[in-house]
Design a protein around this motif. Structure first.
Motif, short mmCIF file in Angstrom:
data_model
loop_
_atom_site.label_atom_id
_atom_site.label_comp_id
_atom_site.label_asym_id
_atom_site.label_seq_id
_atom_site.Cartn_x
_atom_site.Cartn_y
_atom_site.Cartn_z
N LEU A 13 0.86 -1.19 0.00
CA LEU A 13 0.00 0.00 0.00
C LEU A 13 0.89 1.23 0.00
CD1 LEU A 13 -2.88 1.20 0.25
CD2 LEU A 13 -2.63 1.01 2.74
N SER A 14 0.59 2.17 -0.88
CA SER A 14 1.43 3.37 -0.94
C SER A 14 0.59 4.61 -1.23
CB SER A 14 2.52 3.22 -2.01
OG SER A 14 1.93 3.13 -3.30
N ALA A 15 1.19 5.75 -0.92
CA ALA A 15 0.60 7.05 -1.24
C ALA A 15 1.67 7.89 -1.89
CB ALA A 15 0.08 7.73 0.02
N ILE A 16 1.40 8.36 -3.10
CA ILE A 16 2.31 9.28 -3.78
C ILE A 16 1.76 10.68 -3.55
CG2 ILE A 16 3.23 10.03 -6.00
CD1 ILE A 16 2.98 7.09 -6.90
N CYS A 17 2.60 11.53 -2.99
CA CYS A 17 2.22 12.90 -2.64
C CYS A 17 3.01 13.85 -3.52
CB CYS A 17 2.48 13.17 -1.17
SG CYS A 17 1.65 11.99 -0.08
N ARG A 18 2.30 14.70 -4.27
CA ARG A 18 2.94 15.61 -5.21
C ARG A 18 2.97 17.04 -4.66
NH1 ARG A 18 -0.23 12.23 -7.31
NH2 ARG A 18 -2.02 13.59 -7.61
N GLY A 19 4.12 17.69 -4.84
CA GLY A 19 4.28 19.05 -4.36
C GLY A 19 4.64 19.08 -2.89
N GLU A 20 4.59 20.26 -2.32
CA GLU A 20 4.90 20.41 -0.90
C GLU A 20 3.61 20.32 -0.08
OE1 GLU A 20 7.96 20.49 0.47
OE2 GLU A 20 8.56 20.09 -1.60
N VAL A 51 -2.65 13.64 -3.85
CA VAL A 51 -2.34 12.36 -3.21
C VAL A 51 -3.00 11.24 -3.99
CG1 VAL A 51 -2.52 10.98 -1.10
CG2 VAL A 51 -2.21 13.45 -0.93
N THR A 52 -2.20 10.23 -4.37
CA THR A 52 -2.72 9.05 -5.03
C THR A 52 -2.36 7.84 -4.20
OG1 THR A 52 -2.40 10.08 -7.20
CG2 THR A 52 -2.69 7.68 -7.15
N VAL A 53 -3.38 7.13 -3.71
CA VAL A 53 -3.17 5.93 -2.90
C VAL A 53 -3.38 4.72 -3.80
CG1 VAL A 53 -3.95 4.61 -0.89
CG2 VAL A 53 -3.91 7.12 -0.80
N THR A 54 -2.42 3.79 -3.78
CA THR A 54 -2.51 2.56 -4.57
C THR A 54 -2.28 1.36 -3.68
OG1 THR A 54 -0.19 2.66 -5.22
CG2 THR A 54 -1.76 3.67 -6.72
N GLY A 55 -2.88 0.25 -4.05
CA GLY A 55 -2.79 -0.98 -3.27
C GLY A 55 -4.11 -1.25 -2.58
N THR A 56 -4.14 -2.32 -1.83
CA THR A 56 -5.36 -2.72 -1.12
C THR A 56 -5.35 -2.12 0.27
OG1 THR A 56 -5.39 -4.80 -2.33
CG2 THR A 56 -6.69 -4.71 -0.31
N ILE A 70 -12.85 10.87 11.69
CA ILE A 70 -11.57 10.66 11.02
C ILE A 70 -11.65 9.30 10.35
CG2 ILE A 70 -9.08 10.43 11.27
CD1 ILE A 70 -9.25 12.19 13.74
N THR A 71 -11.30 9.25 9.06
CA THR A 71 -11.32 8.00 8.32
C THR A 71 -9.90 7.62 7.94
OG1 THR A 71 -13.53 8.51 7.46
CG2 THR A 71 -12.25 6.83 6.28
N TYR A 72 -9.48 6.46 8.41
CA TYR A 72 -8.12 5.96 8.19
C TYR A 72 -8.11 4.93 7.07
CZ TYR A 72 -7.39 7.82 12.88
OH TYR A 72 -7.32 8.63 13.98
N ARG A 73 -7.07 4.96 6.25
CA ARG A 73 -6.82 3.91 5.25
C ARG A 73 -5.55 3.20 5.69
NH1 ARG A 73 -7.64 6.19 -0.73
NH2 ARG A 73 -7.48 3.96 -1.13
N PHE A 74 -5.67 1.89 5.90
CA PHE A 74 -4.52 1.15 6.40
C PHE A 74 -4.38 -0.18 5.66
CE2 PHE A 74 -8.12 0.02 8.99
CZ PHE A 74 -8.00 -1.35 9.19
N CYS A 75 -3.19 -0.75 5.73
CA CYS A 75 -2.89 -2.01 5.05
C CYS A 75 -3.53 -3.17 5.80
CB CYS A 75 -1.37 -2.20 4.97
SG CYS A 75 -0.89 -3.78 4.23
N PRO A 76 -4.31 -4.02 5.11
CA PRO A 76 -4.92 -5.16 5.79
C PRO A 76 -3.91 -6.25 6.14
CG PRO A 76 -5.42 -5.22 3.44
CD PRO A 76 -4.69 -3.93 3.70
N ASP A 77 -2.71 -6.19 5.55
CA ASP A 77 -1.70 -7.21 5.82
C ASP A 77 -0.81 -6.84 7.01
OD1 ASP A 77 -2.61 -8.74 3.65
OD2 ASP A 77 -1.31 -7.64 2.27
N CYS A 78 -0.21 -5.63 6.98
CA CYS A 78 0.73 -5.26 8.04
C CYS A 78 0.13 -4.27 9.05
CB CYS A 78 2.02 -4.71 7.46
SG CYS A 78 1.86 -3.11 6.62
N GLY A 79 -1.02 -3.67 8.74
CA GLY A 79 -1.71 -2.78 9.67
C GLY A 79 -1.26 -1.33 9.66
N SER A 80 -0.31 -0.97 8.82
CA SER A 80 0.19 0.41 8.78
C SER A 80 -0.85 1.38 8.23
CB SER A 80 1.42 0.51 7.87
OG SER A 80 2.46 -0.32 8.30
N THR A 81 -1.04 2.50 8.93
CA THR A 81 -1.89 3.58 8.41
C THR A 81 -1.09 4.31 7.35
OG1 THR A 81 -3.00 3.84 10.53
CG2 THR A 81 -3.13 5.69 8.99
#
Length: 149
Positions: A13-20, A51-56, A70-81
């Protein structure tokens, strides 16, 4: 335009953040302490369209001490927000600093829930804006995005 990539611990799971980021802050609320496993959470915020989030991911929503959802998006495998949105910050996505392991990130300009900061923690720097639990109740404007309501 600069790009930074945040990833979960297992990398799916990743998030690409563009700009500052439009805002960089640390938060001392009890929920951020639990989420980060530390004395505070650190996060950078970008306009949603940068922000572009990719993965499950899985989604979990809770009501914050401020009364906002507050709505969190986290990895279902490792649990990282990897990203979250806050109801009273429309149009903005927050990404935890730790997900950018090893990248050059700007210093925080805000210390939120500063009245809950552990006594041994010091957030240093010129011009740090500090807010308390009572201030979290207000509804921020869209000034950080340079937009109008």
């Amino acid at each position: 335009m600069r790009e930074r990539t945040a990833t979960c611990r297992c990398g799916q799971l990743s998030a690409i953040c563009r700009g500052e980021p439009v805002r960089v802050s640390v938060c001392h609320c009890h929920a951020c302490q639990k989420r980060s496993g530390s004395a505070f959470g650190a996060q950078a915020r970008w306009a949603d369209e940068h922000v572009t989030v990719t993965g499950t991911s899985k989604i979990w929503t809770r009501v914050a001490d401020s009364g906002n959802c507050i709505t969190y998006r986290f990895c279902p495998d490792c649990g990282s927000t990897i990203a979250y949105t806050i109801e009273n910050w429309p149009g903005v996505t927050a990404v935890p600093y730790g997900a950018f392991a090893g990248t050059d990130m700007p210093a925080p300009g805000f210390s939120v829930y500063d009245d809950r900061r552990h006594g041994w923690v010091e957030i240093a720097g010129d011009g740090i804006q500090r807010s308390t639990s009572a201030a979290a109740q207000r509804r921020p404007s869209l000034d950080i995005l340079r937009k109008e309501d």
